[in-house]
Scaffold this motif. Structure first.
Motif, PDB file in Angstrom:
ATOM      1  N   ARG A 160       3.828  -9.854   2.632  1.00  0.00           N
ATOM      2  CA  ARG A 160       5.037  -9.839   3.453  1.00  0.00           C
ATOM      3  C   ARG A 160       5.296 -11.209   4.083  1.00  0.00           C
ATOM      4  O   ARG A 160       6.456 -11.586   4.301  1.00  0.00           O
ATOM      5  N   SER A 161       4.230 -11.960   4.353  1.00  0.00           N
ATOM      6  CA  SER A 161       4.404 -13.289   4.945  1.00  0.00           C
ATOM      7  C   SER A 161       5.176 -14.210   4.029  1.00  0.00           C
ATOM      8  O   SER A 161       5.991 -15.029   4.484  1.00  0.00           O
ATOM      9  N   VAL A 169      -0.121  -9.897   3.986  1.00  0.00           N
ATOM     10  CA  VAL A 169      -0.128 -11.250   3.436  1.00  0.00           C
ATOM     11  C   VAL A 169       1.055 -11.449   2.490  1.00  0.00           C
ATOM     12  O   VAL A 169       1.736 -12.480   2.528  1.00  0.00           O
ATOM     13  N   GLY A 184       3.183 -21.618   9.324  1.00  0.00           N
ATOM     14  CA  GLY A 184       4.187 -20.578   9.453  1.00  0.00           C
ATOM     15  C   GLY A 184       5.095 -20.803  10.647  1.00  0.00           C
ATOM     16  O   GLY A 184       4.701 -21.390  11.660  1.00  0.00           O
ATOM     17  N   HIS A 206       8.916 -13.185   4.407  1.00  0.00           N
ATOM     18  CA  HIS A 206       9.531 -13.523   5.691  1.00  0.00           C
ATOM     19  C   HIS A 206       9.596 -15.029   5.917  1.00  0.00           C
ATOM     20  O   HIS A 206      10.500 -15.507   6.600  1.00  0.00           O
ATOM     21  N   GLN A 207       8.642 -15.782   5.361  1.00  0.00           N
ATOM     22  CA  GLN A 207       8.681 -17.238   5.475  1.00  0.00           C
ATOM     23  C   GLN A 207       9.559 -17.876   4.400  1.00  0.00           C
ATOM     24  O   GLN A 207       9.776 -19.088   4.414  1.00  0.00           O
ATOM     25  N   TRP A 245       7.660 -18.950  13.467  1.00  0.00           N
ATOM     26  CA  TRP A 245       8.042 -17.709  14.131  1.00  0.00           C
ATOM     27  C   TRP A 245       8.848 -18.035  15.390  1.00  0.00           C
ATOM     28  O   TRP A 245       8.838 -19.170  15.879  1.00  0.00           O
ATOM     29  N   THR A 259      -5.173 -16.507   7.478  1.00  0.00           N
ATOM     30  CA  THR A 259      -4.320 -15.743   8.392  1.00  0.00           C
ATOM     31  C   THR A 259      -5.138 -15.161   9.541  1.00  0.00           C
ATOM     32  O   THR A 259      -6.220 -14.596   9.347  1.00  0.00           O
ATOM     33  N   LEU A 279      -3.776 -17.619   1.776  1.00  0.00           N
ATOM     34  CA  LEU A 279      -3.187 -16.986   2.954  1.00  0.00           C
ATOM     35  C   LEU A 279      -4.133 -15.959   3.570  1.00  0.00           C
ATOM     36  O   LEU A 279      -4.276 -15.891   4.799  1.00  0.00           O
ATOM     37  N   ILE A 325       9.553 -12.039  14.096  1.00  0.00           N
ATOM     38  CA  ILE A 325       9.291 -12.375  12.697  1.00  0.00           C
ATOM     39  C   ILE A 325      10.608 -12.682  12.007  1.00  0.00           C
ATOM     40  O   ILE A 325      11.561 -11.899  12.097  1.00  0.00           O
ATOM     41  N   VAL A 373       0.810  -8.903  13.860  1.00  0.00           N
ATOM     42  CA  VAL A 373       1.513 -10.008  13.214  1.00  0.00           C
ATOM     43  C   VAL A 373       0.457 -10.971  12.680  1.00  0.00           C
ATOM     44  O   VAL A 373      -0.544 -11.252  13.346  1.00  0.00           O
TER      45      VAL A 373
END
Length: 697
Positions: A572-573, A570, A350, A576-577, A352, A544, A540, A371, A344
């Motif tokens: 994908r972040s 990166v 971010g 998801h965020q 989570w 990260t 990012l 996530i 992760v």
């Protein structure tokens, strides 16, 4: 005979100064070193003052030489500082340090045997403000005629006895002109761009099994002239007409609180078995679930996240906004990621979910990281897609889109040669849409930083960019142009992020030119595209912290997952965020490139998952599928001294028979009283029918 005229000409020659800069140095010298007369009149330029001015200029040159990386020494500085001109009788000896200021006056510009300093080809590249590029007279950035310019008028004001004809235009080799020859001022970057051998070659292709876009015939019908695609964007200009630098701490706190609570809601929806979030700072021996934002421990000396610098900040509802350090147990697991990733990526800002316990009251030990789910994809009724793709406009043909990101000119000039090359390719291929992302005139360009401009930013944009856009509109009939600004753009008053659209008066008064904010979400036919000109990927990737963890529950990911690919993680972040820029606070070294206005964070949200994400970055250019989303980094059109890359999209239509079947099912459901509902909506599944090519300019 020594004179003020010879003194000025010698200074200009020894230090390669333009006349107007010498005049400005004289004005600064008067303010700092000379006192006005009793009557209040300004000091008169005398021979003694010329000697003192020379000493001051020499001190500045020597000071610059003593500072590492301060730039190249101007032509002739070494002669004035350590090797003064020796007269014929040899009475003056070689000296070091600061000279008396008299030696340079022994040089007579009219002496045929006087040695002319060798022109330096690197001077124009390292200091364009002093040696601007010699260009044709039609260019707005060329040197004005030297027989009647403000530069010579400035010198005439400095010493009225000097006539402008004595400086004149650059003469043949061996003359005593204060200007270098034009050949010495020609930048090397332009020559490198014209001599490139790999122009229009493809560096990377996504979905290579799909056919590239055919070059359409020149449309003749009135319908084709209006354009084949259906374009829409939901941005409201009123939302971006806000005053920046008026943020309040309380407003920032509310925004961060709201973001934590929103993602907590999405986590509870994705994992219904989870209990309500609890306060992680309360000591407990049983496992609890909590949600919070990751920040860095202020007591740590490092500015990077690691196992010992992670701090969890909760919202006011969950934990009264408190902070507590978090640690990971040895068997920590991750849930909600794609199958096979096994890690992760955590970064400051971010949000989570965490399962764990706080046994001591000092640290929260994490057993499992949850996530947040990505936003849902959009869908379109089958009848609408059938009309857009297989109707009279498109005729079952694919849609062609070009995308390019600034800067659009080389560092050596402001001629926008890479943009000109892109325009020629657009005129050849005739795409349906051209997406251009800023900066169009960057504040980081060497000419801008040095002040070597003769036109305003608006005039530069109109003469160098708007004229080329008009050429596209006149040649490529029916095409549409999308302009998205950059934070470093000089042609917009708003320099924060999120950023409003460009001013229509600056660009073109054409309905085919779409001015959109940064970031933005648009629809080209049914395809949903997200665009941001801020280098989010670079920030990012740098910030990260990847934590290895086992998979708690394996989940299947359709449309590609990028397993083992850090860049895919990166990208994908962002999904998801649910944000175009989830980092907070912005890294100090990147603050000038973002200027984040947190109180307008709603304008950065992704409530619906785009089919395509356009994210230009200084990282390696790529096109890949991440969780069914095509993420593209087209690169920069200009790479400082050489050409860069851009991207071509080919959007193929959905199979006509399947659309007809879905439309009939929807019509039957509506006739039965059920309405269109879900039966008539078709998922786009763009990741399987869009070809992307990364092309060198």
């Amino acid at each position: 005979m020594l004179s003020k005229q010879n003194a000025c000409l010698s200074i200009l020659r020894l230090y390669a100064l333009p006349p107007d800069e010498l005049f400005f140095k004289w004005e600064a010298f008067v303010l700092n070193h000379l006192k006005p007369s009793k009557s209040g009149a300004n000091p008169v330029f005398t021979l003694e003052n010329a000697k003192e001015l020379h000493k001051e200029i020499q001190r500045e040159a020597l000071a610059k030489r003593s500072i590492p990386g301060a730039g190249r020494t101007p032509i002739g500085t070494h002669q004035a500082g350590s090797m003064a001109h020796k007269p014929a009788n040899g009475s003056v000896k070689r000296q070091s340090g600061i000279s008396s200021g008299l030696e340079f006056l022994d040089f007579n510009p009219a002496t045929p045997s006087a040695k002319k300093p060798r022109p330096s080809s690197s001077l124009s590249a390292s200091n364009p403000a002093r040696q601007p590029k010699q260009e044709p007279a039609s260019s707005p950035f060329s040197l004005p005629p030297t027989n009647a310019t403000p530069r010579l008028e400035a010198l005439a004001r400095l010493n009225p006895s000097i006539k402008t004809e004595q400086i004149g235009t650059p003469e043949k080799e061996g003359s005593n002109s204060v200007f270098s020859s034009p050949s010495a001022l020609t930048p090397a970057g332009s020559n490198q761009f014209h001599s490139r051998t790999n122009a229009l070659s493809t560096t990377d292709t996504l979905n290579a099994h799909l056919e590239p876009a055919p070059i359409p015939a020149i449309p003749l019908s009135a319908t084709s002239v209006k354009g084949r695609i259906t374009f829409s964007a939901g941005a409201d200009p009123k939302d971006y007409a806000y005053r920046y630098m008026f943020e309040k701490v309380s407003e920032r706190s509310e925004v961060l609180d709201s973001r934590i609570n929103d993602l907590a809601t999405h986590l509870l929806s994705a994992f219904p078995s989870l209990p309500e979030p609890a306060d992680p700072s309360v000591p407990t021996s049983t496992q609890i679930f909590t949600v919070g934002q990751i920040t860095i421990d202020p007591e740590q000396t490092t500015s990077k996240l690691n196992d010992h610098s992670l701090v969890l900040q909760t919202s006011r509802i969950v934990g009264a906004g408190g902070r507590i350090p978090i640690r990971f147990t040895e068997g920590c697991k991750v849930r909600g990621g794609p199958e096979g990733v096994g890690s992760v990526g955590l970064f400051s800002g971010g949000v989570w979910g965490f399962m764990g316990r706080n046994g001591s009251g000092r640290e929260f030990w994490v057993d499992e990281v949850l996530i947040p789910p990505p936003p849902p994809f959009s869908s379109t009724p089958a009848s609408e897609i059938l009309e857009m793709q297989h109707g009279p406009k498109m005729g079952s043909q694919p849609v062609s889109v070009f995308a390019a990101s600034g800067p659009f000119t080389l560092d050596a000039d402001l001629e926008y040669e890479p943009l000109e090359a892109l325009v020629e390719e657009v005129k050849r291929c005739r795409p349906d849409c051209i997406i251009l992302m800023g900066p169009f005139l960057s504040s980081a360009h060497p000419f801008v930083k040095s002040g070597n401009l003769t036109l305003s930013p608006t005039e530069i944009f109109q003469s160098k960019i708007s004229s080329r856009l008009k050429d596209i509109l006149d040649t490529v009939v029916g095409s549409q142009i999308v302009l998205v600004p950059g934070v470093r753009d000089l042609i917009t008053d708003q320099v924060c992020f999120p950023q409003g659209m460009l001013d229509r008066d600056v660009v073109l008064p054409s309905k085919r030119v779409r001015l959109l904010p940064n970031p933005c979400l648009i629809n080209i036919n049914e395809v949903f595209i997200g665009i941001s000109s801020v280098d989010t990927l670079f920030h990012l990737r740098k910030e990260t912290f990847f934590k290895q963890a086992k998979e708690a529950i394996s989940t299947e990911t359709s449309g590609g997952g990028g397993i083992g690919d850090l860049m895919a993680g990166v990208c994908r972040s962002l999904l998801h965020q649910r944000s175009f820029y989830p980092l907070y606070p912005v890294p100090i070294e990147a603050s000038a490139d973002v200027n984040l206005d947190l109180t307008h964070y709603d304008l950065l949200k992704m409530e619906t998952c785009p089919d395509v994400l356009l994210l230009p970055s200084n990282l390696g250019k790529f096109a890949k599928i991440v969780d069914s989303v095509i993420v593209v980094n087209p690169g920069r059109l200009s790479q400082r001294s050489s050409g860069g890359t851009f991207s071509k999209f080919v959007i193929h239509p959905i199979d006509k028979e399947s659309l007809i079947s879905s439309a009939r099912s929807a019509a039957g459901a509506q006739a039965g009283g059920g309405g269109l509902g879900e039966e008539g909506d078709v998922e786009h599944e763009a990741f399987g029918r869009i070809r992307v090519d990364i092309v060198r300019i």
